[in-house]
Design a protein around this motif. Structure first.
Motif: not given
Length: 139
Positions: A65, A68, A90
């Motif tokens: 995450a 990302w 997201w």
């Protein structure tokens, strides 16, 4: 090669204020996720976990995450069109976590609001006309 784009369709090269605010929001989300990742790593190394496999899996997900969000931040700063979908995904995931923070036995509304407000702001900004115009350009 002559310019074939009419003057009324030319998008200004400057960054609109909405894009700058979006960069700040995603940057703060990136920093928060990086802090969570470091916290999980320290916890894994210093505190005995009930399940090592679960702790490692959670750490790996946090690292993914963080990467990302870092990629989304770099893409935003460079004005890449592909970041729009990643940012929306997201923010939807973050909104789902916020809704979970408002419910259940272990509800913490402050955490829910801290997750929901930036998510709604980022979705609004990434879908705004000025940001869409900048990110839709194909250079």
């Amino acid at each position: 090669m002559p310019d074939t784009i009419p003057d009324d369709q030319v998008v200004p090269r400057g960054r609109p204020a909405a894009l700058l605010v979006l960069i700040v929001v995603v940057g703060l989300e990136f920093l928060a996720m990086a802090a969570v990742t470091v916290f999980l790593l320290v916890e894994l190394l210093t505190t005995p976990a009930a399940s090592i496999a679960s702790a490692v899996a959670l750490l790996v997900l946090a690292v993914v995450a963080t990467l990302w969000l870092g990629a989304m931040l770099v893409g935003l700063r460079r004005g890449r069109a592909w970041v729009r979908s990643g940012i929306v995904v997201w923010q939807v995931l973050q909104g789902a976590l916020a809704i979970g923070a408002f419910q259940g036995v272990f509800r913490v509304p402050a955490v829910g609001w801290a997750l929901l407000i930036p998510a709604l702001l980022a979705i609004t900004l990434v879908l705004s006309k000025s940001v869409t115009a900048v990110l839709a350009r194909r250079d």
